[in-house]
Design a protein around this motif. Sequence first.
Motif, PDB file in Angstrom:
ATOM      1  N   PRO A  93      -3.904  24.200  -1.444  1.00  0.00           N
ATOM      2  CA  PRO A  93      -4.109  23.214  -2.428  1.00  0.00           C
ATOM      3  C   PRO A  93      -4.562  21.992  -1.816  1.00  0.00           C
ATOM      4  CG  PRO A  93      -2.369  24.390  -3.163  1.00  0.00           C
ATOM      5  CD  PRO A  93      -2.633  24.831  -1.772  1.00  0.00           C
ATOM      6  N   PRO A  94      -5.363  21.002  -2.218  1.00  0.00           N
ATOM      7  CA  PRO A  94      -5.309  19.733  -2.015  1.00  0.00           C
ATOM      8  C   PRO A  94      -3.796  19.123  -1.699  1.00  0.00           C
ATOM      9  CG  PRO A  94      -7.090  20.091  -3.688  1.00  0.00           C
ATOM     10  CD  PRO A  94      -6.174  21.248  -3.419  1.00  0.00           C
ATOM     11  N   PRO A  95      -3.887  18.243  -0.655  1.00  0.00           N
ATOM     12  CA  PRO A  95      -2.443  17.809  -0.403  1.00  0.00           C
ATOM     13  C   PRO A  95      -1.966  16.530  -1.158  1.00  0.00           C
ATOM     14  CG  PRO A  95      -3.956  17.279   1.432  1.00  0.00           C
ATOM     15  CD  PRO A  95      -4.517  18.221   0.505  1.00  0.00           C
ATOM     16  N   ARG A  96      -1.077  16.122  -1.224  1.00  0.00           N
ATOM     17  CA  ARG A  96      -0.399  14.915  -1.862  1.00  0.00           C
ATOM     18  C   ARG A  96      -0.283  13.917  -0.341  1.00  0.00           C
ATOM     19  NH1 ARG A  96       2.167  15.091  -6.732  1.00  0.00           N
ATOM     20  NH2 ARG A  96       3.578  13.433  -6.147  1.00  0.00           N
ATOM     21  N   LEU A  97      -0.949  12.833  -0.754  1.00  0.00           N
ATOM     22  CA  LEU A  97      -1.104  11.672   0.379  1.00  0.00           C
ATOM     23  C   LEU A  97      -0.452  10.871   0.104  1.00  0.00           C
ATOM     24  CD1 LEU A  97      -4.933  12.364   0.996  1.00  0.00           C
ATOM     25  CD2 LEU A  97      -3.023  13.601   2.299  1.00  0.00           C
ATOM     26  N   GLN A 135      -9.851  11.595  -2.662  1.00  0.00           N
ATOM     27  CA  GLN A 135      -9.426  12.414  -3.821  1.00  0.00           C
ATOM     28  C   GLN A 135     -10.388  12.633  -4.961  1.00  0.00           C
ATOM     29  OE1 GLN A 135      -6.543   9.855  -6.165  1.00  0.00           O
ATOM     30  NE2 GLN A 135      -5.749  11.696  -7.238  1.00  0.00           N
ATOM     31  N   ALA A 136     -11.097  11.892  -5.300  1.00  0.00           N
ATOM     32  CA  ALA A 136     -12.092  12.042  -6.605  1.00  0.00           C
ATOM     33  C   ALA A 136     -13.028  13.351  -6.200  1.00  0.00           C
ATOM     34  CB  ALA A 136     -13.052  10.652  -6.826  1.00  0.00           C
ATOM     35  N   GLU A 137     -13.524  13.316  -4.863  1.00  0.00           N
ATOM     36  CA  GLU A 137     -14.173  14.438  -4.305  1.00  0.00           C
ATOM     37  C   GLU A 137     -13.609  15.701  -4.059  1.00  0.00           C
ATOM     38  OE1 GLU A 137     -16.376  12.847  -0.994  1.00  0.00           O
ATOM     39  OE2 GLU A 137     -17.081  11.140  -1.902  1.00  0.00           O
ATOM     40  N   GLY A 184      -9.684  16.629  -4.515  1.00  0.00           N
ATOM     41  CA  GLY A 184      -8.822  16.756  -5.390  1.00  0.00           C
ATOM     42  C   GLY A 184      -7.588  16.273  -4.726  1.00  0.00           C
ATOM     43  N   GLY A 185      -6.331  16.716  -4.975  1.00  0.00           N
ATOM     44  CA  GLY A 185      -5.153  16.241  -4.581  1.00  0.00           C
ATOM     45  C   GLY A 185      -4.533  14.885  -5.258  1.00  0.00           C
ATOM     46  N   THR A 186      -3.758  14.376  -4.703  1.00  0.00           N
ATOM     47  CA  THR A 186      -2.836  13.226  -4.991  1.00  0.00           C
ATOM     48  C   THR A 186      -2.678  12.096  -4.028  1.00  0.00           C
ATOM     49  OG1 THR A 186      -1.565  14.531  -6.527  1.00  0.00           O
ATOM     50  CG2 THR A 186      -0.811  12.238  -6.301  1.00  0.00           C
ATOM     51  N   VAL A 187      -2.897  10.705  -4.546  1.00  0.00           N
ATOM     52  CA  VAL A 187      -2.744   9.549  -3.635  1.00  0.00           C
ATOM     53  C   VAL A 187      -1.701   8.681  -4.184  1.00  0.00           C
ATOM     54  CG1 VAL A 187      -3.777   7.491  -2.365  1.00  0.00           C
ATOM     55  CG2 VAL A 187      -5.132   9.799  -2.729  1.00  0.00           C
ATOM     56  N   ILE A 188      -0.498   8.503  -3.338  1.00  0.00           N
ATOM     57  CA  ILE A 188       0.503   7.549  -3.770  1.00  0.00           C
ATOM     58  C   ILE A 188       0.563   6.174  -2.895  1.00  0.00           C
ATOM     59  CG2 ILE A 188       2.922   7.432  -4.042  1.00  0.00           C
ATOM     60  CD1 ILE A 188       2.976  10.413  -4.673  1.00  0.00           C
ATOM     61  N   ALA A 189       0.687   5.205  -3.401  1.00  0.00           N
ATOM     62  CA  ALA A 189       0.741   4.031  -2.596  1.00  0.00           C
ATOM     63  C   ALA A 189       2.287   3.678  -2.469  1.00  0.00           C
ATOM     64  CB  ALA A 189       0.128   2.752  -3.274  1.00  0.00           C
ATOM     65  N   ALA A 190       2.461   3.072  -1.147  1.00  0.00           N
ATOM     66  CA  ALA A 190       3.759   2.947  -0.904  1.00  0.00           C
ATOM     67  C   ALA A 190       3.849   1.272   0.026  1.00  0.00           C
ATOM     68  CB  ALA A 190       4.508   3.977   0.062  1.00  0.00           C
ATOM     69  N   HIS A 191       4.599   0.533  -0.690  1.00  0.00           N
ATOM     70  CA  HIS A 191       4.552  -0.708   0.067  1.00  0.00           C
ATOM     71  C   HIS A 191       6.003  -1.193   0.179  1.00  0.00           C
ATOM     72  CE1 HIS A 191       3.582  -5.054   0.311  1.00  0.00           C
ATOM     73  NE2 HIS A 191       4.739  -5.268  -0.380  1.00  0.00           N
ATOM     74  N   PHE A 192       6.162  -1.624   1.506  1.00  0.00           N
ATOM     75  CA  PHE A 192       7.513  -2.101   2.080  1.00  0.00           C
ATOM     76  C   PHE A 192       7.523  -3.396   2.200  1.00  0.00           C
ATOM     77  CE2 PHE A 192      11.060  -2.712   5.002  1.00  0.00           C
ATOM     78  CZ  PHE A 192      11.919  -2.113   4.436  1.00  0.00           C
ATOM     79  N   ASN A 193       8.574  -4.156   1.383  1.00  0.00           N
ATOM     80  CA  ASN A 193       8.944  -5.757   1.488  1.00  0.00           C
ATOM     81  C   ASN A 193       9.724  -5.954   2.813  1.00  0.00           C
ATOM     82  OD1 ASN A 193       9.459  -8.348   1.272  1.00  0.00           O
ATOM     83  ND2 ASN A 193       9.098  -8.465  -0.762  1.00  0.00           N
ATOM     84  N   HIS A 194       9.303  -6.625   3.823  1.00  0.00           N
ATOM     85  CA  HIS A 194      10.368  -6.680   5.007  1.00  0.00           C
ATOM     86  C   HIS A 194      11.210  -7.956   4.618  1.00  0.00           C
ATOM     87  CE1 HIS A 194       6.903  -4.410   6.613  1.00  0.00           C
ATOM     88  NE2 HIS A 194       7.753  -3.878   7.436  1.00  0.00           N
ATOM     89  N   ARG A 195      10.946  -8.603   3.632  1.00  0.00           N
ATOM     90  CA  ARG A 195      11.663 -10.041   3.242  1.00  0.00           C
ATOM     91  C   ARG A 195      11.699 -10.958   4.566  1.00  0.00           C
ATOM     92  NH1 ARG A 195      16.861  -7.006   0.738  1.00  0.00           N
ATOM     93  NH2 ARG A 195      17.792  -9.128   1.193  1.00  0.00           N
ATOM     94  N   LEU A 196      10.495 -11.262   5.124  1.00  0.00           N
ATOM     95  CA  LEU A 196      10.483 -12.038   6.391  1.00  0.00           C
ATOM     96  C   LEU A 196       9.605 -13.469   5.830  1.00  0.00           C
ATOM     97  CD1 LEU A 196       9.498  -9.504   9.165  1.00  0.00           C
ATOM     98  CD2 LEU A 196      11.727 -10.750   8.926  1.00  0.00           C
TER      99      LEU A 196
END
Length: 456
Positions: free
Chosen positions: A24-28, A49-51, A53-65
Amino acid sequence: MAMGIDLQDARLFMRTRLANRDAPPPRLLAAVSGGLDSMCLLRFLLDWQAENGGTVIAAHFNHRLRGETADRDEEFVRNWCRENGVPFVRGDGDTRAYARHEGLSIEEAARRLRYGFLERTAKAKKCAWILTAHHADDNAETMLLNLIRGSGSRGLSGIPAIRGNIARPFLWETRAELERYAAARGIPHVEDETNQDPGAASRNLLRQRVLPALREINPRAVQNMGRTAAILERENALLDRQAQTLVGKARMEKGVLRMERRLLSETHAAIAEPAVLHLLESVCGRRRNLTAMDAEMVLVLCRKDEEKWELRLPYNLLVRGEGPDLAVLCLPPPPGPASIVPGRGVAFGEWFVTLGAEPGRGASYPVALPEKTPLAVSAWKSADRMTLPGARGPRSLKRLCADAGFRPWQRDALPVLRADGEPAAVPGVGVDAAFMPQDGKPVLYVTFTKEDGNAQ
Protein backbone atom coordinates in the motif's frame (compact mmCIF):
# COMPACT_ATOMS: atom_id res chain seq x y z
CA MET A 1 4.15 23.80 -16.28
CA ALA A 2 7.55 24.67 -17.74
CA MET A 3 10.10 21.91 -18.23
CA GLY A 4 12.10 21.25 -15.05
CA ILE A 5 9.72 23.12 -12.72
CA ASP A 6 7.86 19.90 -11.88
CA LEU A 7 11.03 18.56 -10.20
CA GLN A 8 11.44 15.54 -12.46
CA ASP A 9 14.49 14.18 -10.62
CA ALA A 10 12.59 14.19 -7.34
CA ARG A 11 9.64 12.41 -8.94
CA LEU A 12 11.96 9.80 -10.40
CA PHE A 13 13.50 9.26 -6.96
CA MET A 14 10.09 8.77 -5.37
CA ARG A 15 9.00 6.35 -8.06
CA THR A 16 12.15 4.22 -8.17
CA ARG A 17 13.45 4.37 -4.58
CA LEU A 18 10.48 4.80 -2.26
CA ALA A 19 7.39 3.47 -4.02
CA ASN A 20 6.61 -0.24 -3.73
CA ARG A 21 4.03 -1.54 -6.19
CA ASP A 22 3.43 -4.63 -4.05
CA ALA A 23 2.56 -2.65 -0.91
CA PRO A 24 0.00 0.00 0.00
CA PRO A 25 1.12 3.64 -0.46
CA PRO A 26 3.30 4.53 2.53
CA ARG A 27 2.76 7.07 5.27
CA LEU A 28 5.35 9.85 4.88
CA LEU A 29 6.68 12.23 7.53
CA ALA A 30 7.95 15.53 6.09
CA ALA A 31 10.40 17.62 8.12
CA VAL A 32 9.09 21.17 7.68
CA SER A 33 10.89 24.21 9.11
CA GLY A 34 8.79 26.73 7.20
CA GLY A 35 11.65 27.80 4.92
CA LEU A 36 11.43 27.71 1.15
CA ASP A 37 13.06 24.28 0.75
CA SER A 38 10.88 22.45 3.25
CA MET A 39 7.66 24.15 2.08
CA CYS A 40 8.49 23.03 -1.45
CA LEU A 41 8.97 19.51 -0.09
CA LEU A 42 5.60 19.57 1.64
CA ARG A 43 3.82 20.84 -1.50
CA PHE A 44 5.65 18.28 -3.66
CA LEU A 45 4.68 15.39 -1.36
CA LEU A 46 1.05 16.49 -1.22
CA ASP A 47 0.94 16.47 -5.03
CA TRP A 48 2.58 13.03 -5.00
CA GLN A 49 0.01 11.85 -2.46
CA ALA A 50 -2.85 13.14 -4.65
CA GLU A 51 -1.54 11.07 -7.58
CA ASN A 52 -0.36 7.94 -5.76
CA GLY A 53 -2.23 7.74 -2.46
CA GLY A 54 -0.78 7.43 1.01
CA THR A 55 -0.57 9.95 3.85
CA VAL A 56 1.68 12.95 4.38
CA ILE A 57 2.28 14.31 7.89
CA ALA A 58 4.18 17.55 8.57
CA ALA A 59 6.62 17.60 11.49
CA HIS A 60 8.08 20.86 12.82
CA PHE A 61 10.75 21.14 15.53
CA ASN A 62 11.26 24.41 17.41
CA HIS A 63 14.90 24.62 18.55
CA ARG A 64 14.10 27.62 20.80
CA LEU A 65 17.16 29.43 19.48
CA ARG A 66 15.59 32.51 17.88
CA GLY A 67 12.91 33.56 20.34
CA GLU A 68 9.81 35.12 18.76
CA THR A 69 11.11 34.42 15.26
CA ALA A 70 11.21 30.68 15.94
CA ASP A 71 7.67 30.84 17.36
CA ARG A 72 6.61 32.73 14.22
CA ASP A 73 7.98 29.93 12.04
CA GLU A 74 6.13 27.28 14.03
CA GLU A 75 2.86 29.22 13.85
CA PHE A 76 3.29 29.70 10.09
CA VAL A 77 3.69 25.96 9.46
CA ARG A 78 0.85 25.11 11.84
CA ASN A 79 -1.56 27.54 10.14
CA TRP A 80 -0.60 26.45 6.62
CA CYS A 81 -1.18 22.82 7.52
CA ARG A 82 -4.55 23.61 9.12
CA GLU A 83 -5.68 25.58 6.05
CA ASN A 84 -4.60 22.78 3.71
CA GLY A 85 -5.83 19.82 5.74
CA VAL A 86 -2.37 18.43 6.52
CA PRO A 87 -1.76 16.56 9.80
CA PHE A 88 0.73 18.56 11.88
CA VAL A 89 3.04 17.46 14.70
CA ARG A 90 5.34 19.80 16.61
CA GLY A 91 8.23 19.29 18.98
CA ASP A 92 10.68 21.54 20.76
CA GLY A 93 13.83 21.44 22.86
CA ASP A 94 16.20 23.74 24.70
CA THR A 95 19.08 23.40 22.25
CA ARG A 96 21.53 25.63 24.16
CA ALA A 97 20.99 23.77 27.43
CA TYR A 98 21.34 20.41 25.67
CA ALA A 99 24.55 21.57 23.98
CA ARG A 100 26.02 22.66 27.32
CA HIS A 101 25.02 19.43 29.04
CA GLU A 102 26.39 17.17 26.32
CA GLY A 103 29.43 19.28 25.44
CA LEU A 104 28.26 19.76 21.84
CA SER A 105 28.25 22.61 19.36
CA ILE A 106 24.90 24.33 18.89
CA GLU A 107 24.67 22.93 15.35
CA GLU A 108 25.29 19.34 16.46
CA ALA A 109 22.93 19.65 19.42
CA ALA A 110 20.18 21.00 17.16
CA ARG A 111 20.72 18.16 14.69
CA ARG A 112 20.48 15.48 17.39
CA LEU A 113 17.36 16.95 18.96
CA ARG A 114 15.67 17.41 15.59
CA TYR A 115 16.36 13.93 14.27
CA GLY A 116 15.47 12.35 17.61
CA PHE A 117 12.09 14.07 17.40
CA LEU A 118 11.58 12.97 13.80
CA GLU A 119 12.42 9.34 14.60
CA ARG A 120 10.05 9.26 17.58
CA THR A 121 7.27 10.88 15.58
CA ALA A 122 7.72 8.52 12.62
CA LYS A 123 7.45 5.55 14.95
CA ALA A 124 4.40 6.92 16.76
CA LYS A 125 2.63 7.80 13.50
CA LYS A 126 3.70 4.56 11.77
CA CYS A 127 5.43 6.45 8.95
CA ALA A 128 7.63 4.34 6.66
CA TRP A 129 9.84 7.28 5.65
CA ILE A 130 11.13 10.56 7.06
CA LEU A 131 11.73 13.02 4.22
CA THR A 132 13.96 16.09 4.43
CA ALA A 133 14.43 18.93 1.94
CA HIS A 134 18.21 18.74 1.50
CA HIS A 135 18.98 19.73 -2.10
CA ALA A 136 21.90 19.78 -4.54
CA ASP A 137 23.36 23.01 -3.14
CA ASP A 138 23.30 21.55 0.39
CA ASN A 139 25.10 18.50 -0.96
CA ALA A 140 27.77 20.64 -2.65
CA GLU A 141 28.31 22.63 0.57
CA THR A 142 28.73 19.41 2.54
CA MET A 143 31.27 18.10 0.03
CA LEU A 144 33.28 21.33 0.25
CA LEU A 145 33.18 21.38 4.06
CA ASN A 146 34.40 17.79 4.18
CA LEU A 147 37.07 18.53 1.58
CA ILE A 148 38.61 21.36 3.60
CA ARG A 149 38.41 19.24 6.75
CA GLY A 150 40.59 16.63 5.08
CA SER A 151 37.86 14.05 4.61
CA GLY A 152 38.35 10.91 2.55
CA SER A 153 36.11 9.69 -0.24
CA ARG A 154 33.32 8.84 2.19
CA GLY A 155 32.98 12.49 3.21
CA LEU A 156 33.26 13.61 -0.41
CA SER A 157 30.28 11.44 -1.32
CA GLY A 158 28.18 14.13 0.37
CA ILE A 159 24.73 13.68 1.87
CA PRO A 160 23.27 10.18 1.39
CA ALA A 161 20.03 10.07 -0.57
CA ILE A 162 18.79 7.35 1.78
CA ARG A 163 20.10 6.49 5.21
CA GLY A 164 17.96 4.09 7.18
CA ASN A 165 14.41 5.43 7.02
CA ILE A 166 15.48 8.98 6.09
CA ALA A 167 15.15 9.95 2.40
CA ARG A 168 16.01 13.12 0.51
CA PRO A 169 14.13 13.36 -2.81
CA PHE A 170 15.48 16.87 -3.62
CA LEU A 171 19.13 15.88 -3.59
CA TRP A 172 19.39 16.34 -7.38
CA GLU A 173 17.40 19.59 -7.48
CA THR A 174 19.25 22.89 -7.12
CA ARG A 175 18.16 25.72 -4.87
CA ALA A 176 17.41 27.79 -8.00
CA GLU A 177 15.09 25.04 -9.27
CA LEU A 178 13.24 25.02 -5.97
CA GLU A 179 12.87 28.81 -6.12
CA ARG A 180 11.33 28.53 -9.59
CA TYR A 181 9.05 25.73 -8.37
CA ALA A 182 7.91 27.85 -5.41
CA ALA A 183 7.24 30.85 -7.65
CA ALA A 184 5.30 28.77 -10.19
CA ARG A 185 3.15 27.12 -7.50
CA GLY A 186 2.76 30.20 -5.28
CA ILE A 187 4.29 28.41 -2.29
CA PRO A 188 4.69 30.73 0.73
CA HIS A 189 7.55 30.43 3.20
CA VAL A 190 9.30 32.21 6.06
CA GLU A 191 12.92 33.34 5.90
CA ASP A 192 15.48 32.32 8.53
CA GLU A 193 17.53 35.48 8.97
CA THR A 194 20.60 33.51 10.06
CA ASN A 195 20.84 32.10 6.52
CA GLN A 196 21.81 35.58 5.33
CA ASP A 197 24.49 36.25 7.95
CA PRO A 198 27.96 35.67 6.41
CA GLY A 199 29.48 35.35 9.86
CA ALA A 200 26.93 32.86 11.21
CA ALA A 201 28.61 29.68 10.01
CA SER A 202 31.10 28.24 7.59
CA ARG A 203 28.22 26.86 5.53
CA ASN A 204 26.86 30.36 4.97
CA LEU A 205 30.26 31.52 3.70
CA LEU A 206 30.26 28.68 1.19
CA ARG A 207 26.67 29.43 0.19
CA GLN A 208 27.15 33.15 -0.32
CA ARG A 209 30.71 33.40 -1.61
CA VAL A 210 32.24 30.11 -2.71
CA LEU A 211 29.41 28.47 -4.66
CA PRO A 212 28.66 31.64 -6.67
CA ALA A 213 32.36 31.79 -7.62
CA LEU A 214 32.28 28.12 -8.69
CA ARG A 215 29.21 28.80 -10.81
CA GLU A 216 31.09 31.58 -12.57
CA ILE A 217 33.67 28.98 -13.60
CA ASN A 218 31.01 26.41 -14.55
CA PRO A 219 27.26 27.14 -14.32
CA ARG A 220 26.66 23.43 -13.66
CA ALA A 221 29.25 23.17 -10.88
CA VAL A 222 26.70 22.09 -8.26
CA GLN A 223 25.12 19.45 -10.51
CA ASN A 224 28.53 18.10 -11.47
CA MET A 225 29.56 17.88 -7.84
CA GLY A 226 26.39 15.91 -7.14
CA ARG A 227 27.21 13.52 -9.96
CA THR A 228 30.70 13.05 -8.53
CA ALA A 229 29.23 12.42 -5.07
CA ALA A 230 26.95 9.72 -6.49
CA ILE A 231 29.91 8.01 -8.20
CA LEU A 232 31.93 8.11 -4.99
CA GLU A 233 28.98 6.74 -3.02
CA ARG A 234 28.78 3.69 -5.31
CA GLU A 235 32.52 3.12 -5.17
CA ASN A 236 32.56 3.53 -1.41
CA ALA A 237 29.78 0.95 -1.04
CA LEU A 238 31.88 -1.61 -2.93
CA LEU A 239 35.05 -0.84 -0.96
CA ASP A 240 33.09 -0.85 2.28
CA ARG A 241 31.85 -4.39 1.69
CA GLN A 242 35.42 -5.56 1.17
CA ALA A 243 36.57 -3.63 4.24
CA GLN A 244 33.88 -5.28 6.36
CA THR A 245 35.16 -8.69 5.27
CA LEU A 246 38.63 -7.69 6.46
CA VAL A 247 37.27 -6.37 9.77
CA GLY A 248 35.66 -9.74 10.37
CA LYS A 249 39.15 -11.14 11.03
CA ALA A 250 39.59 -8.99 14.15
CA ARG A 251 39.00 -10.45 17.62
CA MET A 252 37.83 -8.92 20.90
CA GLU A 253 39.78 -9.87 24.03
CA LYS A 254 38.83 -8.37 27.40
CA GLY A 255 37.67 -5.05 25.96
CA VAL A 256 40.59 -4.75 23.53
CA LEU A 257 40.06 -5.25 19.80
CA ARG A 258 43.03 -7.03 18.22
CA MET A 259 43.99 -7.74 14.65
CA GLU A 260 47.13 -8.91 12.90
CA ARG A 261 48.97 -5.87 11.58
CA ARG A 262 49.97 -7.64 8.37
CA LEU A 263 46.31 -8.05 7.38
CA LEU A 264 46.09 -4.27 7.15
CA SER A 265 49.60 -3.48 5.94
CA GLU A 266 49.37 -5.99 3.06
CA THR A 267 45.92 -4.78 1.92
CA HIS A 268 45.47 -1.96 -0.58
CA ALA A 269 44.88 1.35 1.20
CA ALA A 270 41.55 1.84 -0.57
CA ILE A 271 40.22 -1.11 1.46
CA ALA A 272 42.51 -0.93 4.50
CA GLU A 273 41.60 2.69 5.36
CA PRO A 274 37.83 2.12 5.64
CA ALA A 275 38.60 -1.13 7.49
CA VAL A 276 40.57 0.83 10.10
CA LEU A 277 37.71 3.31 10.48
CA HIS A 278 35.30 0.41 11.03
CA LEU A 279 37.64 -1.04 13.66
CA LEU A 280 37.83 2.29 15.49
CA GLU A 281 34.08 2.84 15.32
CA SER A 282 33.37 -0.67 16.63
CA VAL A 283 35.36 0.15 19.77
CA CYS A 284 34.14 3.68 20.55
CA GLY A 285 30.69 3.47 18.95
CA ARG A 286 31.08 6.76 17.04
CA ARG A 287 32.43 7.85 13.68
CA ARG A 288 31.76 11.56 13.14
CA ASN A 289 35.18 12.92 14.19
CA LEU A 290 37.23 10.01 12.88
CA THR A 291 38.89 10.97 9.61
CA ALA A 292 40.79 9.46 6.72
CA MET A 293 43.91 11.04 8.23
CA ASP A 294 43.39 9.02 11.42
CA ALA A 295 43.14 5.82 9.39
CA GLU A 296 46.20 6.75 7.36
CA MET A 297 48.27 7.31 10.52
CA VAL A 298 47.27 3.88 11.86
CA LEU A 299 48.28 2.22 8.59
CA VAL A 300 51.63 4.04 8.48
CA LEU A 301 52.42 2.73 11.95
CA CYS A 302 51.23 -0.78 11.07
CA ARG A 303 53.74 -0.86 8.21
CA LYS A 304 56.70 0.22 10.37
CA ASP A 305 59.19 -2.27 11.80
CA GLU A 306 58.72 -1.03 15.36
CA GLU A 307 56.92 -3.61 17.47
CA LYS A 308 55.62 -1.16 20.09
CA TRP A 309 54.02 2.22 19.51
CA GLU A 310 50.95 4.19 20.63
CA LEU A 311 48.57 6.60 18.92
CA ARG A 312 45.84 8.66 20.58
CA LEU A 313 42.72 9.43 18.55
CA PRO A 314 39.33 11.13 19.12
CA TYR A 315 36.76 9.61 21.48
CA ASN A 316 39.52 8.56 23.92
CA LEU A 317 40.72 5.88 21.52
CA LEU A 318 44.17 4.41 22.04
CA VAL A 319 45.72 2.42 19.19
CA ARG A 320 48.80 0.37 20.02
CA GLY A 321 51.29 -1.75 18.21
CA GLU A 322 51.87 -4.94 20.21
CA GLY A 323 54.34 -7.02 18.27
CA PRO A 324 52.48 -8.57 15.32
CA ASP A 325 49.13 -7.25 16.54
CA LEU A 326 47.23 -3.99 16.36
CA ALA A 327 45.29 -3.26 19.56
CA VAL A 328 42.44 -0.74 19.85
CA LEU A 329 40.81 0.26 23.12
CA CYS A 330 38.95 3.15 24.75
CA LEU A 331 40.61 5.06 27.56
CA PRO A 332 38.56 6.49 30.44
CA PRO A 333 36.92 9.86 29.65
CA PRO A 334 38.45 13.12 30.98
CA PRO A 335 37.95 13.56 34.74
CA GLY A 336 35.22 15.75 36.13
CA PRO A 337 35.84 19.29 37.42
CA ALA A 338 37.97 19.70 40.55
CA SER A 339 38.23 22.70 42.87
CA ILE A 340 41.64 24.32 43.25
CA VAL A 341 42.99 26.86 45.78
CA PRO A 342 46.24 28.86 45.84
CA GLY A 343 49.13 26.94 47.31
CA ARG A 344 47.76 23.56 46.36
CA GLY A 345 47.42 21.50 43.21
CA VAL A 346 45.01 19.02 41.63
CA ALA A 347 45.49 16.08 39.30
CA PHE A 348 43.61 16.17 36.01
CA GLY A 349 44.15 13.05 33.92
CA GLU A 350 47.76 13.11 32.76
CA TRP A 351 48.17 16.66 34.07
CA PHE A 352 48.92 18.23 37.45
CA VAL A 353 47.77 21.83 37.94
CA THR A 354 49.08 24.13 40.67
CA LEU A 355 48.50 27.73 41.78
CA GLY A 356 51.45 29.35 43.52
CA ALA A 357 53.39 32.53 44.12
CA GLU A 358 56.25 31.41 41.83
CA PRO A 359 56.38 29.79 38.39
CA GLY A 360 56.48 26.01 38.54
CA ARG A 361 58.02 23.37 36.33
CA GLY A 362 55.90 23.13 33.23
CA ALA A 363 53.78 25.65 31.39
CA SER A 364 53.45 28.57 33.85
CA TYR A 365 51.28 31.62 33.31
CA PRO A 366 50.89 34.68 35.54
CA VAL A 367 47.22 35.31 36.33
CA ALA A 368 45.22 37.87 38.31
CA LEU A 369 42.24 36.08 39.84
CA PRO A 370 39.44 37.94 41.64
CA GLU A 371 39.35 37.36 45.38
CA LYS A 372 36.77 34.95 46.78
CA THR A 373 36.02 33.66 43.28
CA PRO A 374 35.43 29.89 42.99
CA LEU A 375 38.35 28.32 41.12
CA ALA A 376 38.26 24.95 39.38
CA VAL A 377 39.99 22.82 36.77
CA SER A 378 37.89 21.02 34.18
CA ALA A 379 37.76 19.92 30.57
CA TRP A 380 36.86 22.37 27.80
CA LYS A 381 33.22 23.07 26.90
CA SER A 382 31.79 23.86 23.49
CA ALA A 383 30.50 27.21 24.80
CA ASP A 384 33.95 28.32 26.05
CA ARG A 385 35.32 31.53 24.52
CA MET A 386 38.55 33.38 25.32
CA THR A 387 40.04 36.71 24.35
CA LEU A 388 43.80 36.42 24.14
CA PRO A 389 45.95 39.54 24.70
CA GLY A 390 46.14 41.58 21.50
CA ALA A 391 43.17 39.85 19.89
CA ARG A 392 40.30 41.89 18.47
CA GLY A 393 37.69 39.92 20.32
CA PRO A 394 36.74 36.57 21.82
CA ARG A 395 37.15 33.33 19.89
CA SER A 396 35.93 29.85 20.68
CA LEU A 397 38.31 27.74 22.73
CA LYS A 398 37.81 25.01 20.14
CA ARG A 399 39.27 27.28 17.45
CA LEU A 400 42.07 28.52 19.68
CA CYS A 401 43.11 24.95 20.45
CA ALA A 402 43.12 24.13 16.75
CA ASP A 403 45.23 27.21 16.02
CA ALA A 404 47.66 26.07 18.73
CA GLY A 405 48.08 22.75 16.94
CA PHE A 406 46.01 20.54 19.24
CA ARG A 407 44.13 17.68 17.62
CA PRO A 408 40.61 16.99 18.97
CA TRP A 409 41.71 14.15 21.27
CA GLN A 410 44.51 16.33 22.68
CA ARG A 411 42.11 19.24 23.24
CA ASP A 412 39.68 16.95 25.10
CA ALA A 413 42.41 16.03 27.60
CA LEU A 414 43.55 19.62 28.31
CA PRO A 415 42.92 21.08 31.79
CA VAL A 416 41.15 24.45 31.82
CA LEU A 417 41.60 26.75 34.83
CA ARG A 418 38.24 28.39 35.51
CA ALA A 419 37.32 31.40 37.60
CA ASP A 420 33.63 31.32 38.50
CA GLY A 421 33.10 28.99 35.54
CA GLU A 422 34.85 31.18 32.97
CA PRO A 423 38.01 29.87 31.23
CA ALA A 424 41.02 31.78 32.57
CA ALA A 425 44.04 29.80 31.35
CA VAL A 426 44.76 26.75 29.18
CA PRO A 427 48.18 25.15 28.60
CA GLY A 428 49.49 25.83 25.11
CA VAL A 429 46.76 28.43 24.51
CA GLY A 430 47.40 31.12 27.12
CA VAL A 431 45.54 33.39 29.52
CA ASP A 432 42.30 35.22 28.86
CA ALA A 433 42.82 39.00 28.71
CA ALA A 434 40.36 39.47 31.60
CA PHE A 435 42.73 37.54 33.90
CA MET A 436 46.03 39.05 32.79
CA PRO A 437 48.06 40.71 35.59
CA GLN A 438 47.42 44.41 36.06
CA ASP A 439 49.13 47.05 38.20
CA GLY A 440 48.18 46.77 41.83
CA LYS A 441 46.55 43.37 41.58
CA PRO A 442 47.99 40.24 43.26
CA VAL A 443 49.58 37.82 40.83
CA LEU A 444 49.61 34.04 41.01
CA TYR A 445 51.18 31.53 38.66
CA VAL A 446 49.15 28.66 37.29
CA THR A 447 51.40 25.80 36.23
CA PHE A 448 50.32 22.89 34.03
CA THR A 449 52.62 19.85 34.17
CA LYS A 450 52.12 16.48 32.46
CA GLU A 451 52.99 13.21 34.16
CA ASP A 452 56.18 12.99 32.13
CA GLY A 453 57.22 16.38 33.55
CA ASN A 454 56.71 18.30 30.32
CA ALA A 455 54.11 20.83 29.33
CA GLN A 456 52.18 20.27 26.14
